[in-house]
Design a protein around this motif. Structure first.
Motif, PDB file in Angstrom:
ATOM      1  N   GLN A 127     -31.845 -30.278  37.014  1.00 35.29           N
ATOM      2  CA  GLN A 127     -30.794 -31.114  37.270  1.00 35.29           C
ATOM      3  C   GLN A 127     -30.670 -30.559  35.201  1.00 35.29           C
ATOM      4  O   GLN A 127     -29.295 -31.055  34.686  1.00 35.29           O
ATOM      5  CB  GLN A 127     -30.539 -32.039  37.066  1.00 35.29           C
ATOM      6  N   LEU A 128     -31.180 -30.663  34.841  1.00 38.65           N
ATOM      7  CA  LEU A 128     -32.160 -30.921  33.060  1.00 38.65           C
ATOM      8  C   LEU A 128     -31.225 -30.051  32.725  1.00 38.65           C
ATOM      9  O   LEU A 128     -30.669 -29.671  31.768  1.00 38.65           O
ATOM     10  CB  LEU A 128     -32.688 -31.807  32.741  1.00 38.65           C
ATOM     11  N   VAL A 129     -31.881 -29.251  33.026  1.00 34.32           N
ATOM     12  CA  VAL A 129     -32.498 -27.668  32.802  1.00 34.32           C
ATOM     13  C   VAL A 129     -29.918 -26.929  32.634  1.00 34.32           C
ATOM     14  O   VAL A 129     -29.764 -26.576  31.673  1.00 34.32           O
ATOM     15  CB  VAL A 129     -32.803 -26.670  33.285  1.00 34.32           C
ATOM     16  N   GLU A 130     -29.839 -27.896  33.712  1.00 37.02           N
ATOM     17  CA  GLU A 130     -28.563 -26.603  33.884  1.00 37.02           C
ATOM     18  C   GLU A 130     -27.279 -27.621  33.023  1.00 37.02           C
ATOM     19  O   GLU A 130     -26.274 -26.998  32.159  1.00 37.02           O
ATOM     20  CB  GLU A 130     -27.915 -27.438  35.448  1.00 37.02           C
ATOM     21  N   LEU A 131     -27.863 -29.040  32.839  1.00 33.84           N
ATOM     22  CA  LEU A 131     -26.914 -29.754  31.304  1.00 33.84           C
ATOM     23  C   LEU A 131     -27.033 -29.392  30.500  1.00 33.84           C
ATOM     24  O   LEU A 131     -25.757 -28.934  29.911  1.00 33.84           O
ATOM     25  CB  LEU A 131     -27.555 -31.513  31.867  1.00 33.84           C
ATOM     26  N   LEU A 132     -27.943 -28.375  30.084  1.00 34.38           N
ATOM     27  CA  LEU A 132     -28.366 -28.017  28.869  1.00 34.38           C
ATOM     28  C   LEU A 132     -27.355 -26.824  29.075  1.00 34.38           C
ATOM     29  O   LEU A 132     -26.686 -26.429  27.909  1.00 34.38           O
ATOM     30  CB  LEU A 132     -29.342 -27.786  28.950  1.00 34.38           C
ATOM     31  N   HIS A 133     -27.384 -25.988  30.260  1.00 34.39           N
ATOM     32  CA  HIS A 133     -26.831 -24.252  30.263  1.00 34.39           C
ATOM     33  C   HIS A 133     -24.974 -25.393  30.215  1.00 34.39           C
ATOM     34  O   HIS A 133     -24.317 -24.180  29.194  1.00 34.39           O
ATOM     35  CB  HIS A 133     -27.234 -24.451  31.709  1.00 34.39           C
ATOM     36  N   ASP A 134     -25.014 -26.283  30.884  1.00 42.88           N
ATOM     37  CA  ASP A 134     -23.272 -26.513  30.383  1.00 42.88           C
ATOM     38  C   ASP A 134     -22.809 -27.216  29.305  1.00 42.88           C
ATOM     39  O   ASP A 134     -22.131 -26.609  28.770  1.00 42.88           O
ATOM     40  CB  ASP A 134     -23.355 -29.032  31.065  1.00 42.88           C
TER      41      ASP A 134
END
Length: 154
Positions: A127-134
């Motif tokens: 989920q943290l990686v997804e936020l970084l992609h965001d």
């Protein structure tokens, strides 16, 4: 890519990466190492800090400034994550911030800026990686002769 110790600051492990510098601040060693490993596994360069002092030293002293500060809000080693983020944004105006917290109630009434996100604990590292992609933060492409992630030690 190799680990190198920052001169004069024992305990901060810096990694040499061309791009995607993240500063991870959490006073809990297990959380910090787990998240740091997950971010490196995703191909991102991570500098880990165990305290406000270590994080601010990186922001002040390192020639390549991190693009993202990932900070716990409840730091038992000094000021809270909001204060550290405000100092980081003053030092590096372009830095994005991801706040991680087990107490999302502390965010009530707080307006986040365009480059700020919140992730409530418990969460999966993905989920943290997804936020970084965001935030448009992704691993740099692998270059010939270099690995996107560090090779295993040994």
């Amino acid at each position: 890519m190799r680990d190198r110790a920052a001169p004069g600051r024992a305990g901060i492990g810096l990694r040499e990466y061309a791009m995607c510098d993240l500063l991870l601040l959490d006073d809990d060693p297990l959380v910090r190492s787990t998240l740091g490993e997950a971010l490196r596994d995703a191909g991102l360069g991570v500098t880990e800090a165990a305290s406000e002092a270590e994080a601010l030293a990186v922001l002040r002293d390192e020639p390549v400034k991190p693009r993202v500060l990932i900070t716990d809000l409840d730091l038992r080693t000094g000021r809270n994550g909001f204060v550290v983020a405000a100092i980081a944004q003053a030092l590096v105006p372009t830095i994005a911030v991801i706040y991680i917290t087990g107490r999302p109630d502390v965010l009530e009434g707080r307006e986040l800026g365009a480059g700020e996100r919140v992730l409530a604990k418990p969460f999966r590292p993905s989920q943290l990686v997804e936020l970084l992609h965001d935030l448009k933060i992704q691993a740099p492409p692998a270059m010939p002769g270099r690995h996107a992630t560090p090779p295993p030690a040994g």
